[in-house]
Design an enzyme around this catalytic site. Sequence first.
Site, short mmCIF file in Angstrom:
data_model
loop_
_atom_site.label_atom_id
_atom_site.label_comp_id
_atom_site.label_asym_id
_atom_site.label_seq_id
_atom_site.Cartn_x
_atom_site.Cartn_y
_atom_site.Cartn_z
N GLU A 171 2.21 10.77 13.16
CA GLU A 171 2.72 10.56 11.81
C GLU A 171 1.91 11.27 10.73
OE1 GLU A 171 -0.08 7.01 12.54
OE2 GLU A 171 1.18 8.41 13.69
N SER A 223 9.06 -1.21 -18.17
CA SER A 223 7.78 -0.64 -18.61
C SER A 223 7.91 0.84 -18.92
CB SER A 223 6.74 -0.83 -17.50
OG SER A 223 7.07 -0.05 -16.37
N GLY A 225 7.94 2.83 -16.38
CA GLY A 225 7.46 3.39 -15.13
C GLY A 225 8.62 3.70 -14.20
N ASP A 227 9.46 2.65 -11.10
CA ASP A 227 10.14 1.56 -10.39
C ASP A 227 11.05 0.74 -11.30
OD1 ASP A 227 8.65 2.44 -8.25
OD2 ASP A 227 7.10 0.92 -8.48
N SER A 228 10.53 0.30 -12.44
CA SER A 228 11.35 -0.52 -13.32
C SER A 228 12.50 0.29 -13.91
CB SER A 228 10.51 -1.15 -14.44
OG SER A 228 10.02 -0.17 -15.33
N SER A 229 12.27 1.59 -14.15
CA SER A 229 13.32 2.44 -14.72
C SER A 229 14.47 2.64 -13.75
CB SER A 229 12.74 3.81 -15.12
OG SER A 229 11.77 3.66 -16.14
#
Length: 511
Positions: A171, A223, A225, A227-229
């Site tokens: 990996e 925020s 950022g 992820d939240s966006s």
Amino acid sequence: MNEKILVLDFGGQYNQLIARRVREQKVYAEIKPYNKITCADIQNAGYKGIIFTGGPNSVYDEKSPHFDPEILNLGIPILGICYGAQLLAFMADGKVTSADDKSEYGNTILYVEDCALFEDVPHISNCFMSHTDYVSELPQGFTVKATTKNCPAAAFADESKGLYGVQFHPEVTHTDYGKNIIRNFLFNVCGCVGDWKMEDFIERTAERYREELKGKKVLLALSGGVDSSVAAALLYKAIGENLVCVFVDHGLLRKDEGNFVESTFKGKFGMNLVRVNAEDRFLSKLAGITEPEQKRKIIGEEFIRVFEDEAKNLGKIDVLAQGTIYPDIIESGKGDSAVIKSHHNVGGLPDVISFESIAEPLSDLFKDEVREVGTKLGLPDALVYRQPFPGPGLAVRIIGEITKEKLQLLKEADAIFREEIDNCPEKIETNQYFAVLTDTYSVGVKGDARAYGYVAALRAVTTDDFMTAQWTRIPYDVLERASNRITGEIREITRVVYDITSKPPATVEWE
């Protein structure tokens, strides 16, 4: 979900990387702790294959993690990696022995034989080894498929049962043909077809939440950022105006970032967004504070209070939405911690405000997959590929007390540095870059007169995982332009230095 692979985690440091390598082949993978899933669960889930991860233990230690031997009789193909390979051999009645002075760490020459796992893999190549023990005696029905100078069973298999073990790590990028090996396991051994597509995920997730959240009011802390966006964009696709985003602008964002976030979601998407301009509130709480950890705690606590106040003003909210991603879920499910933590960016809110449930539309995705979803949903690259940014924002890039004046100086210096990096004709391979305002003053000369101002530090790092990082070798002319502009355009800064410390011993951030 048409097909999926189980990554059975035995405490290996590369568990997430294994799952990502599988998903790169358009096959869905999910990670489960070895002690949180039964043989019946595995059989009922319909997994096409199982990968045993590495781990720090020795298989013959009674306290080391083991699996139910019945897994080997389910008829599901298995690939054991490092400790997972040793455990596969051990549980099938093979023998594992300490390598003593013949342990292998780092790049090693691998000699492979023809088999389904090594199709299109040269007979001689480099692999990455990291082991103290080795398989000294194979179980009945298994044969050696690869060797190294010091490892007589670097890979082994019972091909009739689809059971494979590799002592090395396919990996990691240090194994030359690692991706080929994983692809061969998925397609040659497990019979996967590769039907995991982001478009399918987006439509399936939107449809799910459209049904589950019908008629409900959903609140998301935005925020700005990644992820939240992306969570906001995906939920907006599902439920439209029933989504309310609260953007708490603590004033510690980069130059013009607050306006960019607002214009993206409110202007371009037309979302129901509430922007709370709370810079003065945060700066008053931070006045006189110089200790970094205290800064972080104050900002985190105040963020909760501001969000709580706004949520109460919005009336009844049915559901709290969060930008939780898959690594959050994995980390909180490890060891004896059976309860998954709330993961919310506004920690503790479910205990303060009443919600029926929590929606986490990205909880099955890794960060790179989240970015792909964001791009397909039409979010701008400047937001989707936003650099990692600490939750406390510029507060931990201002050494010493935070004032409005110092905050403005840093915003300008940081913007100049990022502009010079972004405008460089030749692409600079760096993963994060920013400016820091130190609490040191230095004598300078401006306009033939003595000047006494702040020292600004520039920081840029190159990394794969942010666990370790090298300082980036930025071209001298780029650094020169940034320095000249910062000292020329910002009167209060008289000196610029470049941070050439790697991680470790330093961290990426200064505080």
